[in-house]
Design an enzyme around this catalytic site. Structure first.
Site, PDB file in Angstrom:
ATOM      1  N   LYS A 180      43.218 128.929  89.462  1.00 13.35           N
ATOM      2  CA  LYS A 180      42.544 128.979  88.164  1.00 13.35           C
ATOM      3  C   LYS A 180      43.384 129.847  87.233  1.00 13.35           C
ATOM      4  O   LYS A 180      43.415 131.070  87.361  1.00 13.35           O
ATOM      5  CB  LYS A 180      41.136 129.594  88.287  1.00 13.35           C
ATOM      6  CG  LYS A 180      40.340 129.371  87.010  1.00 13.35           C
ATOM      7  CD  LYS A 180      39.333 130.457  86.695  1.00 13.35           C
ATOM      8  CE  LYS A 180      39.897 131.631  86.010  1.00 13.35           C
ATOM      9  NZ  LYS A 180      40.502 131.410  84.672  1.00 13.35           N
ATOM     10  N   GLU A 255      46.268 142.532  91.945  1.00 15.41           N
ATOM     11  CA  GLU A 255      47.315 143.115  91.096  1.00 15.41           C
ATOM     12  C   GLU A 255      46.641 143.424  89.765  1.00 15.41           C
ATOM     13  O   GLU A 255      46.353 142.517  88.988  1.00 15.41           O
ATOM     14  CB  GLU A 255      48.464 142.110  90.891  1.00 15.41           C
ATOM     15  CG  GLU A 255      49.211 141.733  92.155  1.00 15.41           C
ATOM     16  CD  GLU A 255      50.122 142.837  92.665  1.00 15.41           C
ATOM     17  OE1 GLU A 255      50.357 143.815  91.927  1.00 15.41           O
ATOM     18  OE2 GLU A 255      50.585 142.726  93.808  1.00 15.41           O
ATOM     19  N   CYS A 289      51.427 144.663  82.632  1.00 13.49           N
ATOM     20  CA  CYS A 289      50.746 145.672  83.439  1.00 13.49           C
ATOM     21  C   CYS A 289      51.648 146.865  83.709  1.00 13.49           C
ATOM     22  O   CYS A 289      51.164 147.975  83.899  1.00 13.49           O
ATOM     23  CB  CYS A 289      50.300 145.044  84.748  1.00 13.49           C
ATOM     24  SG  CYS A 289      51.658 144.177  85.553  1.00 13.49           S
ATOM     25  N   GLU A 390      44.587 151.258  79.099  1.00 11.08           N
ATOM     26  CA  GLU A 390      45.685 150.323  78.793  1.00 11.08           C
ATOM     27  C   GLU A 390      45.542 149.832  77.350  1.00 11.08           C
ATOM     28  O   GLU A 390      44.489 149.316  76.990  1.00 11.08           O
ATOM     29  CB  GLU A 390      45.493 149.096  79.687  1.00 11.08           C
ATOM     30  CG  GLU A 390      46.528 148.873  80.709  1.00 11.08           C
ATOM     31  CD  GLU A 390      46.288 147.570  81.482  1.00 11.08           C
ATOM     32  OE1 GLU A 390      45.154 147.056  81.539  1.00 11.08           O
ATOM     33  OE2 GLU A 390      47.263 147.082  82.040  1.00 11.08           O
TER      34      GLU A 390
END
Ligand code: NAD
Length: 486
Positions: A180, A255, A289, A390
């Site tokens: 997906k 992750e 990331c 972030e």
């Protein structure tokens, strides 16, 4: 049949070797973040499509897992060749649907191809072992086995390579897959699956479901035929999936997000540090990331370093990713832009000073695109959102330090542990940093440390398990111990 961009494409899921449309008839618009214009419309499914894909993957598993590793490897090699030869086309699609500069998008595609090649080889090296027994009439054999059907969920920021990093080792190990992809980037996944179809994988071995994250995700968690969830994305969603996987004790690889520190010591090569910071902060418009999120510069060199950084940023071309000159593209969507602007505003309200950039770009060529100027903020403190969360955008929050042990403590003071960077010419300090930084990936005098053969994964809330190299195979293998009485 080729599926192309800028068309309404209903048969955009690949299930059991066939292009098919969502059972519920849903559709999804794909928008170019550089212009706000639609670049395609694709079929958008739900749990029913996911279930059909899981059934197909489950049926295909015995045949695929029983092939010899060499046979599986041939398919992956074929895919490697196809991805390489379609590099420009794939890169163009990536750029059009998520704004990445073309040069970077081509690099991403080559990285994806490299994964298919690497795991075509690694498939042949899934070794077991014999272990000396403590008793004379027994023999210990240890063997490795594919975990089963894998539900893979990927983000939009590396829409081809994140898929490759999961499906290449999974297929090499003998697993079958339901993928997906992210809602923002289905077109690159569709193109990749056209190549998968051309490579001739047996029906059901690799399946594509574009659909609602919650219902598709729930099906992958609830369906006992899925034995492993391989996820890249935010820490928030990673936690939800980990909780959901507990019900059937599914294997999970996560992750997740990061909050990388970048430390410039007084003895650093400042020009090299600016190059490294640019790579680690502004690639993909800061939407990685492993992006730098906190810059710590030694007080004695902060003026010189800031001047060099600002000089570099003032030359950086911001623009449509499809243009050759562009170094920094738009953000992926309005929500991403809003978050970046909110972080800048919050920092300003709490006493930070924007010394470069700081605004949305809307004039002329920027029009309706989701552009933010490359930005540098000084006077950053721990209380600011930007110092703890972030940002996922082209903003550098800068802080100063004077003492090595203090800066290491500040660098580690976060719940994330994905990537960290440091620049220094002192070789003893290099080793001290390599040991003290609590991160899965550490770049010492290197702002772009990732390579296919190296392990990639986060400590703390940045993830669980590893991708990359031989480490990436482990995620898709179970271990069996057999004791033979002789
Ligand atoms: P996201 O978590 O919102 O989405 C990632 C994927 O999860 C998408 O496919 C999305 O559709 C799906 N998803 C969302 N909600 C879900 C649910 N309830 N159930 C199942 N699936 C669901 O993340 P994003 O915004 O697409 O990507 C950015 C994030 O990914 C950042 O946090 C970034 O740090 C992280 N990331 C991590 C790595 C890494 O390797 N550690 C690499 C790239 C990106």
């Amino acid at each position: 049949m080729e599926k192309s961009m800028q068309t309404v494409e209903l048969k955009s899921m690949f299930i059991n070797g066939e292009w098919t449309q969502a059972q519920g008839g849903g559709m999804l618009r794909v928008v170019n973040p550089a212009t706000g214009e639609e670049v395609g419309t694709v079929s958008y499914g739900d749990h029913l499509d996911a279930r059909a894909a899981v059934d197909a993957a489950h049926q295909a598993f015995p045949g695929w897992s029983r092939l010899t590793a060499r046979e599986r490897s041939k398919y992956l090699y074929q895919l490697y060749e196809l991805v390489r030869s379609h590099r420009d086309e794939l890169a163009g699609i990536i750029s059009a649907e998520m704004g990445k500069p073309l040069r970077e998008a081509k690099g991403e595609v080559l990285g994806a191809a490299d994964n298919f090649m690497w795991y075509a080889e690694e498939a042949k090296r899934v070794y077991g072992e014999t272990v000396p027994s403590s008793v004379p009439n027994k023999r210990i054999m240890v063997s490795r086995h594919p975990v089963g059907v894998v539900g893979a969920i990927t983000p939009w920021n590396f829409p081809v390579n994140m898929v490759a990093r999961k499906i290449a080792p999974a297929l090499a190990a003998g697993c079958t897959v339901v993928l997906k992809p992210a809602e923002s980037t289905p077109l690159s996944a569709i193109k990749l699956f056209e190549l998968i179809a051309q490579a001739g994988f047996p029906a059901g071995v690799v399946n594509l479901v574009i659909g609602q994250p919650e219902t598709v995700g729930q099906e992958l968690l609830d369906n006992p035929k899925v034995r492993k969830i391989a996820f890249t994305g935010s820490t928030r969603v990673g936690k939800l999936l980990m909780e959901g996987a507990a019900k059937h004790v599914k294997r999970v690889s996560l992750e997740l997000g990061g909050h990388a520190p970048f430390i410039v010591f007084e003895d650093a090569d400042l020009d090299a540090a600016v190059v490294g910071l640019f790579e680690s902060k502004f690639r993909n418009s800061g939407q990685m990331c492993i992006c730098t999120n906190r810059l710590y510069v030694h007080e004695s060199v902060v003026e010189e370093f800031s001047a060099k950084l600002i000089e570099r940023l003032s030359k950086a071309k911001v623009g449509d990713g499809r243009s050759k000159e562009t170094e920094i593209g738009p953000l992926v969507n309005q929500r991403a832009l809003d978050k970046v602007l909110r972080h800048i505003q919050d920092a300003q309200e709490k006493g930070g000073e924007v010394v470069f950039g700081g605004k949305r770009l809307t004039e002329g060529e920027y029009g309706k695109g989701f552009y933010c100027e490359p930005t540098v903020i000084t006077g950053v403190t721990k209380e600011m959102e930007i110092a703890g969360e972030e940002t996922f955008g082209p903003v550098v929050p800068m802080m100063t330090f004077t003492d090595e042990s203090d800066v290491i403590q500040m660098a580690n003071d976060t719940s994330y542990g994905l990537a960290a960077y440091a620049y220094t010419r002192d070789s003893s300090r290099c080793f001290r940093l390599a040991e003290a930084l609590e991160y899965g990936i550490v770049g010492i005098n290197d702002g772009a440390p990732t390579q296919t053969q190296a392990p990639f994964g986060g400590w703390k809330e940045s993830g669980l398990g590893l991708e990359g190299g031989r480490y990436g195979m482990d995620a898709f293998l179970e271990t069996k111990f057999v004791s033979f009485g002789v």
